[in-house]
Design a protein around this motif. Structure first.
Motif, PDB file in Angstrom:
ATOM      1  N   VAL A  54       0.844  -1.204   0.000  1.00 18.11           N
ATOM      2  CA  VAL A  54       0.000   0.000   0.000  1.00 18.11           C
ATOM      3  C   VAL A  54       0.878   1.252   0.000  1.00 18.11           C
ATOM      4  O   VAL A  54       0.634   2.201  -0.757  1.00 18.11           O
ATOM      5  CB  VAL A  54      -0.985  -0.005   1.202  1.00 18.11           C
ATOM      6  N   VAL A  55       1.925   1.257   0.818  1.00 18.83           N
ATOM      7  CA  VAL A  55       2.839   2.416   0.872  1.00 18.83           C
ATOM      8  C   VAL A  55       3.483   2.626  -0.497  1.00 18.83           C
ATOM      9  O   VAL A  55       3.526   3.753  -1.011  1.00 18.83           O
ATOM     10  CB  VAL A  55       3.925   2.221   1.964  1.00 18.83           C
ATOM     11  N   GLU A  56       3.971   1.542  -1.094  1.00 17.36           N
ATOM     12  CA  GLU A  56       4.639   1.647  -2.399  1.00 17.36           C
ATOM     13  C   GLU A  56       3.691   2.233  -3.446  1.00 17.36           C
ATOM     14  O   GLU A  56       4.042   3.152  -4.192  1.00 17.36           O
ATOM     15  CB  GLU A  56       5.100   0.247  -2.831  1.00 17.36           C
ATOM     16  N   PHE A  57       2.469   1.714  -3.464  1.00 13.72           N
ATOM     17  CA  PHE A  57       1.486   2.215  -4.430  1.00 13.72           C
ATOM     18  C   PHE A  57       1.200   3.690  -4.177  1.00 13.72           C
ATOM     19  O   PHE A  57       1.144   4.507  -5.106  1.00 13.72           O
ATOM     20  CB  PHE A  57       0.185   1.406  -4.332  1.00 13.72           C
ATOM     21  N   ALA A  58       1.026   4.054  -2.904  1.00 17.53           N
ATOM     22  CA  ALA A  58       0.705   5.442  -2.562  1.00 17.53           C
ATOM     23  C   ALA A  58       1.845   6.376  -2.982  1.00 17.53           C
ATOM     24  O   ALA A  58       1.605   7.459  -3.526  1.00 17.53           O
ATOM     25  CB  ALA A  58       0.433   5.559  -1.059  1.00 17.53           C
ATOM     26  N   GLN A  59       3.077   5.942  -2.775  1.00 17.96           N
ATOM     27  CA  GLN A  59       4.221   6.788  -3.154  1.00 17.96           C
ATOM     28  C   GLN A  59       4.314   6.937  -4.671  1.00 17.96           C
ATOM     29  O   GLN A  59       4.487   8.032  -5.191  1.00 17.96           O
ATOM     30  CB  GLN A  59       5.517   6.209  -2.565  1.00 17.96           C
ATOM     31  N   GLU A  60       4.146   5.815  -5.382  1.00 18.53           N
ATOM     32  CA  GLU A  60       4.243   5.857  -6.852  1.00 18.53           C
ATOM     33  C   GLU A  60       3.166   6.742  -7.461  1.00 18.53           C
ATOM     34  O   GLU A  60       3.336   7.309  -8.537  1.00 18.53           O
ATOM     35  CB  GLU A  60       4.092   4.449  -7.432  1.00 18.53           C
ATOM     36  N   ASN A  61       2.011   6.830  -6.789  1.00 18.07           N
ATOM     37  CA  ASN A  61       0.887   7.568  -7.353  1.00 18.07           C
ATOM     38  C   ASN A  61       0.650   8.915  -6.677  1.00 18.07           C
ATOM     39  O   ASN A  61      -0.424   9.508  -6.826  1.00 18.07           O
ATOM     40  CB  ASN A  61      -0.379   6.707  -7.301  1.00 18.07           C
ATOM     41  N   SER A  62       1.639   9.397  -5.932  1.00 17.60           N
ATOM     42  CA  SER A  62       1.544  10.682  -5.228  1.00 17.60           C
ATOM     43  C   SER A  62       0.232  10.821  -4.452  1.00 17.60           C
ATOM     44  O   SER A  62      -0.450  11.847  -4.526  1.00 17.60           O
ATOM     45  CB  SER A  62       1.654  11.854  -6.216  1.00 17.60           C
ATOM     46  N   VAL A  63      -0.101   9.771  -3.719  1.00 17.06           N
ATOM     47  CA  VAL A  63      -1.322   9.810  -2.908  1.00 17.06           C
ATOM     48  C   VAL A  63      -1.051  10.644  -1.661  1.00 17.06           C
ATOM     49  O   VAL A  63      -0.048  10.448  -0.977  1.00 17.06           O
ATOM     50  CB  VAL A  63      -1.761   8.372  -2.529  1.00 17.06           C
ATOM     51  N   ASP A  64      -1.981  11.589  -1.371  1.00 14.41           N
ATOM     52  CA  ASP A  64      -1.815  12.461  -0.205  1.00 14.41           C
ATOM     53  C   ASP A  64      -2.551  11.933   1.022  1.00 14.41           C
ATOM     54  O   ASP A  64      -2.212  12.281   2.152  1.00 14.41           O
ATOM     55  CB  ASP A  64      -2.379  13.858  -0.517  1.00 14.41           C
ATOM     56  N   PHE A  65      -3.606  11.143   0.765  1.00 13.11           N
ATOM     57  CA  PHE A  65      -4.469  10.752   1.884  1.00 13.11           C
ATOM     58  C   PHE A  65      -5.059   9.376   1.595  1.00 13.11           C
ATOM     59  O   PHE A  65      -5.597   9.145   0.504  1.00 13.11           O
ATOM     60  CB  PHE A  65      -5.583  11.799   2.036  1.00 13.11           C
ATOM     61  N   VAL A  66      -4.937   8.486   2.575  1.00 16.20           N
ATOM     62  CA  VAL A  66      -5.478   7.127   2.420  1.00 16.20           C
ATOM     63  C   VAL A  66      -6.600   6.925   3.437  1.00 16.20           C
ATOM     64  O   VAL A  66      -6.427   7.209   4.631  1.00 16.20           O
ATOM     65  CB  VAL A  66      -4.379   6.059   2.636  1.00 16.20           C
ATOM     66  N   ILE A  67      -7.746   6.452   2.964  1.00  9.16           N
ATOM     67  CA  ILE A  67      -8.878   6.141   3.835  1.00  9.16           C
ATOM     68  C   ILE A  67      -9.033   4.621   3.848  1.00  9.16           C
ATOM     69  O   ILE A  67      -9.225   4.003   2.798  1.00  9.16           O
ATOM     70  CB  ILE A  67     -10.170   6.806   3.303  1.00  9.16           C
ATOM     71  N   VAL A  68      -8.912   4.035   5.040  1.00 14.95           N
ATOM     72  CA  VAL A  68      -8.983   2.574   5.140  1.00 14.95           C
ATOM     73  C   VAL A  68     -10.417   2.179   5.509  1.00 14.95           C
ATOM     74  O   VAL A  68     -10.934   2.602   6.543  1.00 14.95           O
ATOM     75  CB  VAL A  68      -7.992   2.035   6.192  1.00 14.95           C
ATOM     76  N   GLY A  69     -11.061   1.379   4.665  1.00 12.31           N
ATOM     77  CA  GLY A  69     -12.445   0.970   4.911  1.00 12.31           C
ATOM     78  C   GLY A  69     -12.577  -0.170   5.907  1.00 12.31           C
ATOM     79  O   GLY A  69     -13.145   0.007   6.982  1.00 12.31           O
ATOM     80  N   PRO A  70     -12.065  -1.360   5.608  1.00  8.88           N
ATOM     81  CA  PRO A  70     -12.301  -2.527   6.465  1.00  8.88           C
ATOM     82  C   PRO A  70     -11.296  -2.675   7.612  1.00  8.88           C
ATOM     83  O   PRO A  70     -10.257  -2.008   7.650  1.00  8.88           O
ATOM     84  CB  PRO A  70     -12.153  -3.711   5.498  1.00  8.88           C
TER      85      PRO A  70
END
Ligand code: AMP
Ligand code: GLY
Length: 420
Positions: A54-70
């Motif tokens: 998840v971290v790798e994907f977020a970094q590659e895609n310049s994600v600023d905010f992650v909302i975890v559902g489950p």
């Protein structure tokens, strides 16, 4: 900002729908998502229980905010990995997620903070557990300590049922989750859920809801993950809600902070209410599904501001702008659920449903195959509507249900009856 939502159910579709309406949201990615989310966001295939991925994907895609559902990624430390990487995240640490992942931990927190809840015993040995049941008699409640996908709770009306549950749990029916059991006093009353954002220090209530757990009309038949829900819950009056904050939520938040494991995220507070007194049934460390659908329908775009304030530890300056409205969601499930059901059946009529700020069909278990929407799970659609009254919301939701053509599905025709 670029936002990533983890999950694939109706809860996450509702979160995506609300977040997407907020002008702060630039790019919206859902992982893994479903056919409903695919229509309003990008869907990405990542292993959401693997913090590193998840971290790798977020970094590659310049994600600023992650909302975890489950709950599973939270219990697995996905929020911890994101925080360590400096990425903003909505959802508690693994240590704080124990409020859902371990029932005995929650009981320990209640003891330490004085929160009212059912009396209990905690056992790792079948004979001792059985002796406790025989000494207390039925009705009595047997719970697997760990996460058991909502199936680890047996409300036993007879002693024999409770003793059987002990054999099942220590026999491995719930895997590792049943290696420890909590046995609780049976509480009478009316259940309701209270949803409270916590940033580690401040707790901000964002709504109440009630769900229908039984598969059949009149609340009969086997338990399910929820066949429908509505918000607000009339039984949670302002006075009882305040008691729940003063006696249960705030003491829990303080105790978690004191232990060095502050709770950050949404606290789903399951309450049993009798004679004006709330008692804690359970905590969940995520939004309820389908309760989230009715909460998001009522909150709309401000949901993103609230979740961000929570992640940035600014809840003391946040406020919820409530409309005096009601929302309801009707779960359209595959025939056979919660038992065996067919997958891959085709759902028609979704193109012609009117979707706007008061009417939405959230997808819970769907996949597009050759341009057609097909069912992939037990609970498949959450037909959700808002109105000035619960009756108006109910009428709207069932009007949408009537427009859906799914011969392999079924739904309860009485969602909301208790409140109406
Ligand atoms: P839980 O997963 O702990 O919420 O339990 C699932 C459901 O079992 C609850 O929503 C209640 O309906 C019921 N339940 C759990 N604990 C108790 C209790 N101590 N007394 C009565 N009902 C309970
Ligand atoms: N609707 C119950 C839950 O989400 O656990």
């Amino acid at each position: 900002m670029n936002i990533l939502i983890l999950g694939s159910g109706g809860r996450e579709h509702a979160l995506a729908w609300a977040v997407k309406q907020n002008p702060k949201c630039d790019r919206l990615i859902c992982a893994p998502g479903n056919a409903g989310m695919d229509a309003i966001a990008e869907c990405a295939s990542i292993d959401i229980e693997n913090g590193g991925a998840v971290v790798e994907f977020a970094q590659e895609n310049s994600v600023d905010f992650v909302i975890v559902g489950p709950e599973a990624p939270l219990a697995n430390g996905v929020a911890d990995r994101l925080r360590e990487a400096g990425i903003k995240v909505f959802g508690p640490s693994a240590a704080a997620a124990r409020l859902e992942a371990s029932k005995s931990f929650t009981k320990e927190i209640c003891d330490a903070s004085g929160a009212p809840t059912a009396g209990y015993g905690h056992f790792t040995d079948a004979d001792a557990a059985k002796a406790h049941i025989r000494a207390n008699g039925a009705p009595i409640v047997v719970k697997a300590d760990g996460l058991a996908a909502g199936k680890g709770v047996i409300v036993a009306m007879t002693e024999a049922e409770a003793l059987d549950a002990i054999d099942d749990m220590f026999g491995g029916a719930f895997g590792g989750a049943g290696a420890e059991v909590v046995i609780e006093e049976f509480m009478e009353g009316e259940e309701a859920s209270y949803f409270v954002l916590c940033d580690g220090k401040t707790a901000l209530p964002i709504g109440t809801a009630q769900d229908h757990k039984r598969v059949g009309e009149g609340d009969t038949g086997p338990n399910t993950g929820g066949m429908g829900a509505y918000s607000p819950a009339p039984v949670l009056t302002d006075e009882i809600a305040q008691k729940a904050m003063d006696e249960i939520v705030n003491p829990t938040v303080a105790e978690m902070a004191k232990r060095g494991t502050p709770y950050q995220g949404v606290l789903y507070v399951g309450l049993m209410i009798k004679d004006g007194q709330p008692r804690l049934v359970e905590y969940n460390v995520r939004f309820g599904d389908p309760e989230c659908q009715v909460l998001m329908m009522r909150l709309g775009a401000q949901a993103l501001d609230l979740l961000l304030a929570c992640a940035e530890e600014r809840l003391d300056e946040a406020q919820v702008n409530w409309a005096d409205d009601h929302a309801i969601t009707v779960v359209y499930a595959a025939k056979g659920y919660p038992g065996a059901y067919e997958k891959g059946t085709v759902i028609g009529g979704l193109d012609s449903t009117q979707e706007d700020s008061k009417n939405m069909v959230f997808h819970a278990g769907t996949k597009a195959v050759d341009g057609k929407i097909t069912a992939t799970g037990g609970r498949v659609l959450n037909v959700t509507a808002r109105g000035n009254t619960l009756a108006e919301a109910q009428e709207r939701a069932y009007a949408m249900v009537d427009g859906i053509n799914w011969p392999d599905g079924f739904y309860r025709k009485d969602i909301g009856w208790r409140a109406l």
